[in-house]
Design an enzyme around this catalytic site. Structure first.
Site, mmCIF file in Angstrom:
data_model
loop_
_atom_site.group_PDB
_atom_site.id
_atom_site.type_symbol
_atom_site.label_atom_id
_atom_site.label_comp_id
_atom_site.label_asym_id
_atom_site.label_seq_id
_atom_site.Cartn_x
_atom_site.Cartn_y
_atom_site.Cartn_z
ATOM 1 N N VAL A 145 0.834 -1.203 0.000
ATOM 2 C CA VAL A 145 0.000 0.000 0.000
ATOM 3 C C VAL A 145 0.869 1.254 0.000
ATOM 4 O O VAL A 145 0.552 2.245 -0.668
ATOM 5 C CB VAL A 145 -0.928 0.002 1.240
ATOM 6 C CG1 VAL A 145 -1.549 1.376 1.455
ATOM 7 C CG2 VAL A 145 -2.002 -1.057 1.102
ATOM 8 N N LYS A 169 -23.425 -8.937 -2.372
ATOM 9 C CA LYS A 169 -24.043 -9.050 -3.701
ATOM 10 C C LYS A 169 -25.524 -8.716 -3.677
ATOM 11 O O LYS A 169 -26.041 -8.087 -4.595
ATOM 12 C CB LYS A 169 -23.854 -10.448 -4.263
ATOM 13 C CG LYS A 169 -24.480 -11.513 -3.385
ATOM 14 C CD LYS A 169 -23.779 -12.841 -3.495
ATOM 15 C CE LYS A 169 -24.237 -13.743 -2.379
ATOM 16 N NZ LYS A 169 -23.164 -14.246 -1.558
ATOM 17 N N GLY A 199 -16.548 -15.108 -5.394
ATOM 18 C CA GLY A 199 -15.546 -15.216 -4.322
ATOM 19 C C GLY A 199 -14.177 -14.694 -4.690
ATOM 20 O O GLY A 199 -14.015 -13.508 -4.983
ATOM 21 N N LYS A 225 -25.776 -11.901 -8.754
ATOM 22 C CA LYS A 225 -24.457 -11.812 -9.385
ATOM 23 C C LYS A 225 -24.594 -11.487 -10.872
ATOM 24 O O LYS A 225 -23.789 -10.737 -11.433
ATOM 25 C CB LYS A 225 -23.702 -13.109 -9.159
ATOM 26 C CG LYS A 225 -23.333 -13.298 -7.679
ATOM 27 C CD LYS A 225 -22.950 -14.735 -7.365
ATOM 28 C CE LYS A 225 -22.550 -14.883 -5.894
ATOM 29 N NZ LYS A 225 -22.373 -16.307 -5.518
ATOM 30 N N GLY A 277 -16.506 -19.273 0.459
ATOM 31 C CA GLY A 277 -15.595 -19.669 1.535
ATOM 32 C C GLY A 277 -14.962 -18.447 2.158
ATOM 33 O O GLY A 277 -14.749 -17.441 1.488
#
EC number: 1.1.1.3
Lengths: 434, 434
Positions: B39, B111, B140, B211, B308
């Site tokens: 970053v 979503k 995912g 989605k 997951g």
């Protein structure tokens, strides 16, 4: 965003108007309105540098834009963005450096230059505070560099396995499906335009090694150049090797392999057997795919056309839109990330697995002698299969993972043994358990 | 970049500490040094909002960071970045809006909220001049939104075909490999934790439709919400349908399909037969994959774990790094792109192909009568296969592409005919030639 006035227009110079350059020019023209809406300002083509004004081209370049003076083009004060699709080291390098120094942002597809001398370019971009983007340098249209650099930036990538050269994948696929030998398959690839008249860069793995260097650098935040990548091509892959792979329910692919090994980076390109159940095994013809393993995301695969004018131009234009947006916002995207500064592991120390097929005399003690050769080098055997009898007896050994040097020393010892008539196939094995 | 002083540290609040949130917290802690290097400044976790302080969790949240006051957390003056992984419409929406209004940038995996009310969020982000990123909301860990939004920004996407729900893919895969019926396969999915106790959102296609709306919006630069997406789930897919697909060398998948149809966008979710040779056909178990077709790039596929905790957290962290970089550079990434403003095509007008299996009386004129039913609705037939004789006679018809309304009217007419004993399987066909 259509209310933007034209004085915000971004001016683009394209260097090279071959298969890729001509498609870049076409898309810049055909997609003009969409590009303007997506960037937030019009993107205007102001010049295309070529070697010969009268060369035959796939497209009509708008009148007055062609020039043979590439140096003059990248030095123009009004050029904001330079697209380099000439390829090769020079004059591409000098032109990119001149463009950056002149304050332009650069998009390039030049894998050879990036793998050879990336740090020089990255440092020039950092100094000039300009973007240098190069998605098209690896795997053509497949978005793989941006995902590695950005989408996976919060994760820890541990391995990248890529089929990144369409020519060799076409040849190996042909050998697999038709039983053809290397030369025959190469000839067909040449006839169909998938291989060049001098196919060295592809079949000897130079092209894949350049891409491996770029992938390893991004995946592991370290500088890896083409010289760091161990390289073996496919010209010595035989029909017998491919047949041997079939018998193991595997397929031979030329893989670019980048791995995190403790604190080191391993980067290599060589043919390898992978199980047919592996997602990379079903990558057919001239397609490319890159398989990525990371700590949190798990296994990802990116698949698509790895070369060709239009697909490569799609990747160039994607970069161009980002670079143009950055320019409008007076900012830059992420630059080189080499903070991890990991050393490159020598190939001899890199742990690999070997598949070895050996013609042997079929007599008592042969298997013990062969097993001893592996044990002498501390290589543990995963499976041994004996085929045939008498004069046709063959042993097929698959090892567990061991340092590559130990494996190649084992093969050398096997070759010197009296009971070994011939080592008929030696190939590394990837994509399974170690 | 290690010389940055800590006063440049970016402060992160995480909303939710379930399967995804706990992995986000883990990665923020474990990858702290790498994140800081990538970053350009440290990324510091300052609070985690949960419903109950004493709920059991997968990880140890650093002392003092847990709070039940989510509203207070997003209103803190020092919070730069808010990660929303609560899910659902409320309180997620109010918290995201409050965070943006308070000047924080937001990363979400939500979503349902994006598909339901994305424009409200996008407008709030634009007004606040802050980033709103949501890679984790679709498929995912698979980087698919960033490639659509950025890598393909210079290209023209024409179709997106996705397997974006792991639960239904697991069930359909099970039905294909074991011959199980829907209920049996669902039960196994529930036992293995791939399906929830109330599986409605997954098996009825609501999750996939959300989605699809997000994918269609990005791919076609238009606003498409969940309500615009035609939706059919898999609860009526029978073992006979799956067997019928096998006989055509096809497999049944629940697909999210987004297409450019002239000036319109078509977006739909339904089970469909696709040829086994299609790259999506080999997506097994709970994996996800998104297949993208574009004008210049051709065919691309993105594959990986679609759900997951850790994979989803990987996508969240990737966004977090980008948003943090943007923040340091006082800039923003691309916001909503809806300039094309394309209308959504009604399902009835969308051209699809049908596979229809019909039990018929085996007598003269049957085939002609069935063919007439298709002709009555201007539907052209690609293939007809007759199986069995006498009382077991079955016709299997695959149509060419036609408006979906014409196809469903054809099926209704077939059902009303005397010679038709039963229409045993009706399913759309995708992934081949029209």
């Amino acid at each position: 965003m259509n209310e933007r006035s034209d004085d915000r227009a971004l001016k683009v110079a394209v260097l090279g108007c071959g298969a890729v350059g001509s498609q870049v020019v076409r898309l810049l023209t055909e997609q003009h309105d969409d590009l303007a809406a997506r960037v937030g300002a019009p993107v205007e083509l102001v010049g295309v540098a070529v070697r010969r004004l009268d060369a035959p081209r796939d497209i009509e370049v708008p009148h007055g834009l062609l020039t043979t003076d590439a140096v003059g083009l990248v030095s123009r004060e009004d050029v904001d963005l330079v697209v380099e699709v000439i390829g090769g080291l020079e004059p591409a390098r000098s032109l990119i450096l001149a463009a950056l120094e002149n304050g332009a942002s650069v998009v390039t597809a030049n894998k050879a230059l990036l793998a050879e001398d990336g740090p020089t370019l990255f440092e020039a971009a950092a100094k000039a505070e300009r973007d240098l983007y190069y998605e098209a340098a690896v795997a053509g249209a497949i978005p793989i560099l941006r995902p590695l650099r950005e989408s996976l930036a919060g994760d820890k990538v541990t391995r990248v396995l890529g089929i990144v050269n369409g020519t060799t994948n076409f040849i190996l696929d042909k050998m697999d499906t038709s039983g053809a030998g290397f030369s025959e398959a190469l000839e067909e690839a040449q006839e169909l335009g998938y291989a060049e008249a001098d196919p060295t860069a592809d079949v000897e793995g130079f092209d894949a090694a350049a891409k491996a260097a770029i992938l390893a650098s991004l995946a592991f935040h370290s500088r890896v150049t083409a010289a760091d990548v161990y390289r073996e091509g496919i010209s010595e892959v035989t029909a017998a090797d491919v047949q041997s792979a079939r018998e193991m329910n595997s397929v031979v692919k030329l893989l670019a392999i980048c791995e995190l090994r403790g604190d080191q980076v391993a980067a290599r390109v060589h043919p390898a057997m992978i199980p047919r159940s592996h997602p990379l095994a079903s990558v057919r013809g001239a397609y490319n795919a890159v398989f990525v393993e990371s700590e949190a995301a798990g296994q990802l695969m990116f698949y698509g056309p790895g070369a060709g004018g239009a697909p490569t131009a799609s990747a160039v234009l994607g970069d161009l839109v980002t670079v143009a947006r950055n320019r409008l916002a007076h900012t830059r995207g992420p630059g080189e990330s080499a903070y991890a500064d990991r050393a490159v592991q020598p190939m001899g120390e890199t742990r690999t697995r070997y598949h070895v097929a050996i013609d042997v005399d079929d007599r008592a003690g042969v298997l013990a002698a062969v097993a001893n050769a592996f044990a002498d080098h501390d290589v543990s055997i995963q499976t041994v299969r004996q085929e045939g009898r008498g004069a046709d007896a063959q042993l097929v050994v698959v090892s567990h993972a061991a340092p590559d040097a130990a494996l190649s020393a084992t093969v050398a010892q096997l070759r010197s043994m009296d009971i070994v008539r011939e080592v008929t196939s030696v190939m590394r094995v990837e994509g399974g358990d170690e």
